[in-house]
Design an enzyme around this catalytic site. Structure first.
Site, short mmCIF file in Angstrom:
data_model
loop_
_atom_site.label_atom_id
_atom_site.label_comp_id
_atom_site.label_asym_id
_atom_site.label_seq_id
_atom_site.Cartn_x
_atom_site.Cartn_y
_atom_site.Cartn_z
N ASN A 109 0.85 -1.19 0.00
CA ASN A 109 0.00 0.00 0.00
C ASN A 109 0.89 1.24 0.00
O ASN A 109 1.73 1.41 0.90
CB ASN A 109 -0.91 -0.03 1.23
CG ASN A 109 -1.95 1.06 1.21
OD1 ASN A 109 -1.65 2.22 0.96
ND2 ASN A 109 -3.21 0.70 1.49
N ARG A 143 4.72 18.76 0.60
CA ARG A 143 5.40 19.74 -0.23
C ARG A 143 4.56 20.01 -1.48
O ARG A 143 3.58 19.32 -1.74
CB ARG A 143 6.79 19.24 -0.64
CG ARG A 143 7.78 19.17 0.53
CD ARG A 143 8.12 20.56 1.05
NE ARG A 143 9.15 20.51 2.06
CZ ARG A 143 8.93 20.42 3.37
NH1 ARG A 143 7.67 20.29 3.80
NH2 ARG A 143 9.92 20.41 4.22
N HIS A 173 -5.51 3.94 -2.12
CA HIS A 173 -6.85 4.31 -1.65
C HIS A 173 -7.06 5.80 -1.94
O HIS A 173 -6.72 6.64 -1.11
CB HIS A 173 -6.98 4.02 -0.16
CG HIS A 173 -8.35 4.20 0.38
ND1 HIS A 173 -8.79 3.57 1.53
CD2 HIS A 173 -9.41 4.94 -0.05
CE1 HIS A 173 -10.04 3.92 1.78
NE2 HIS A 173 -10.43 4.75 0.83
N ARG A 181 -8.87 8.70 -1.54
CA ARG A 181 -9.97 9.21 -0.73
C ARG A 181 -10.53 10.51 -1.29
O ARG A 181 -9.83 11.24 -2.02
CB ARG A 181 -9.50 9.43 0.70
CG ARG A 181 -9.23 8.14 1.46
CD ARG A 181 -8.75 8.43 2.87
NE ARG A 181 -8.62 7.21 3.65
CZ ARG A 181 -9.59 6.65 4.35
NH1 ARG A 181 -10.80 7.22 4.35
NH2 ARG A 181 -9.39 5.55 5.03
N HIS A 201 -3.92 11.68 0.65
CA HIS A 201 -2.67 11.04 0.23
C HIS A 201 -2.69 10.79 -1.28
O HIS A 201 -2.15 11.59 -2.05
CB HIS A 201 -2.34 9.79 1.03
CG HIS A 201 -3.49 8.93 1.43
ND1 HIS A 201 -4.32 8.30 0.53
CD2 HIS A 201 -3.94 8.57 2.67
CE1 HIS A 201 -5.22 7.59 1.17
NE2 HIS A 201 -5.03 7.73 2.48
N GLU A 256 -8.66 0.55 -3.50
CA GLU A 256 -9.68 0.40 -2.48
C GLU A 256 -10.36 1.74 -2.21
O GLU A 256 -9.77 2.80 -2.41
CB GLU A 256 -9.08 -0.16 -1.18
CG GLU A 256 -8.02 0.71 -0.55
CD GLU A 256 -7.44 0.08 0.71
OE1 GLU A 256 -7.58 -1.15 0.89
OE2 GLU A 256 -6.85 0.83 1.52
N THR A 286 -8.55 5.72 8.84
CA THR A 286 -8.19 4.54 8.07
C THR A 286 -9.37 3.57 8.08
O THR A 286 -10.32 3.76 8.83
CB THR A 286 -6.93 3.86 8.67
OG1 THR A 286 -6.50 2.79 7.82
CG2 THR A 286 -7.20 3.34 10.07
N HIS A 288 -4.44 -4.71 7.35
CA HIS A 288 -4.47 -3.69 8.39
C HIS A 288 -3.56 -4.10 9.55
O HIS A 288 -3.80 -5.07 10.24
CB HIS A 288 -5.88 -3.42 8.92
CG HIS A 288 -5.98 -2.04 9.53
ND1 HIS A 288 -6.37 -0.93 8.81
CD2 HIS A 288 -5.69 -1.59 10.77
CE1 HIS A 288 -6.35 0.14 9.58
NE2 HIS A 288 -5.93 -0.23 10.78
N ASP A 289 -2.50 -3.32 9.71
CA ASP A 289 -1.55 -3.48 10.82
C ASP A 289 -0.90 -4.86 10.86
O ASP A 289 -0.65 -5.41 11.93
CB ASP A 289 -2.22 -3.16 12.16
CG ASP A 289 -2.40 -1.66 12.36
OD1 ASP A 289 -1.59 -0.89 11.82
OD2 ASP A 289 -3.35 -1.28 13.06
N GLY A 313 0.69 -1.48 4.34
CA GLY A 313 1.15 -0.13 4.03
C GLY A 313 1.89 0.54 5.17
O GLY A 313 3.09 0.78 5.10
N HIS A 314 1.16 0.85 6.25
CA HIS A 314 1.74 1.66 7.32
C HIS A 314 3.01 1.03 7.89
O HIS A 314 4.07 1.69 7.97
CB HIS A 314 0.70 1.86 8.43
CG HIS A 314 1.20 2.69 9.57
ND1 HIS A 314 1.15 4.07 9.54
CD2 HIS A 314 1.75 2.36 10.76
CE1 HIS A 314 1.66 4.55 10.67
NE2 HIS A 314 2.02 3.53 11.41
#
Length: 248
Positions: A7, A18, A43, A45, A50, A76, A106, A197-198, A220-221
């Site tokens: 992700n 920036r 994703h 949004r 992002h 997603e 999230t 997720h996580d 991702g994270h």
């Protein structure tokens, strides 16, 4: 081997601090794909916090290159008119539908299938008609799987946030069992299984050992967090190593 989809949202988050295109989301995508990632996830949004629409279009062009033609492009998002128009424009390999509100930090819960199945049914059918695989974001609830199958989804993506939150605690065994039971139910209904997720280098091996028939994980994270120390290429290698099923 379970497929790793990286992700790239957090790369875009940093870039957006920036007014110029650095770090490049496309360069990050090329780097992780060249290092052996099975695909990429984004994703877009509504608030463009992002991933931007131009990122989606640029990544769609990247994925057309011969080197990446067999890799997965997963988008997603909540299926509003804006999102669906974008998906129809680029026709990614997979669309993961999530029940996010615009203000959510999230994706942190699955669809309420008892209330939203009539809403999702025509959307899923339309996305499949243009050649996209459809995955529905789902809580670890075995009882939801029959409804997901009725809606026509190809896969589920099991939300693993609770798995992360309880890891190394006595409660984790119950959480893992519920995820495994959900995955078994999905397999029994002929659905593919994604998870996300996580997920981390620490908790992935236990998940993979318990549910070796997972098709794909989206990370991702924690992936980008690890990449700060080891680099994008090395992060792909490290995560892929955790996804290799023993004996294969």
């Amino acid at each position: 081997m379970i497929a790793l989809s990286v992700n790239l949202n957090k790369v875009a988050t940093l870039r957006n601090t920036r007014t110029y295109n650095y770090p490049s989301v496309v360069r990050a995508a090329r780097t992780v794909l060249d290092a052996g990632a099975a695909g990429i996830t984004i994703h877009p949004r509504p608030d463009a916090r992002h991933i931007l629409e131009e990122d989606v279009l640029d990544l769609a062009e990247l994925m057309k290159e011969p080197s990446y033609s067999k890799r997965e492009f997963n988008i997603e998002g909540y299926p509003d008119a804006r999102f669906l128009a974008l998906v129809k424009r680029i026709k990614p390999n997979q669309v993961t539908l999530v029940p996010d509100t615009p203000s959510q930090l999230t994706s942190d819960h699955g669809w309420n299938l008892l209330d939203q199945n009539s809403f999702l049914f025509p959307i899923v059918a339309e996305l499949k008609s243009i050649g996209c695989r459809v995955s529905l974001f789902s809580d670890a609830e075995p009882d939801f799987i029959e409804e997901i199958a009725k809606i026509g989804s190809d896969r589920i993506e099991i939300y693993t946030g609770y798995y992360f939150n309880t890891f190394d605690t006595p409660q984790n065994a119950l959480v893992l069992k519920k995820i495994a039971d959900t995955a078994k139910a999905a397999r029994n209904f002929g659905l593919g299984i994604n998870a996300g997720h996580d997920l981390t280098l620490k908790n992935l091996p236990t998940l993979v050992k318990s549910i070796p028939w997972i098709d794909e994980v989206s990370i991702g994270h924690h992936f980008i967090g690890e990449a700060l120390w080891m680099g994008l290429e090395e992060a792909v290698w490290a995560y892929n190593a955790k996804l290799v099923l023993k004996g294969t």
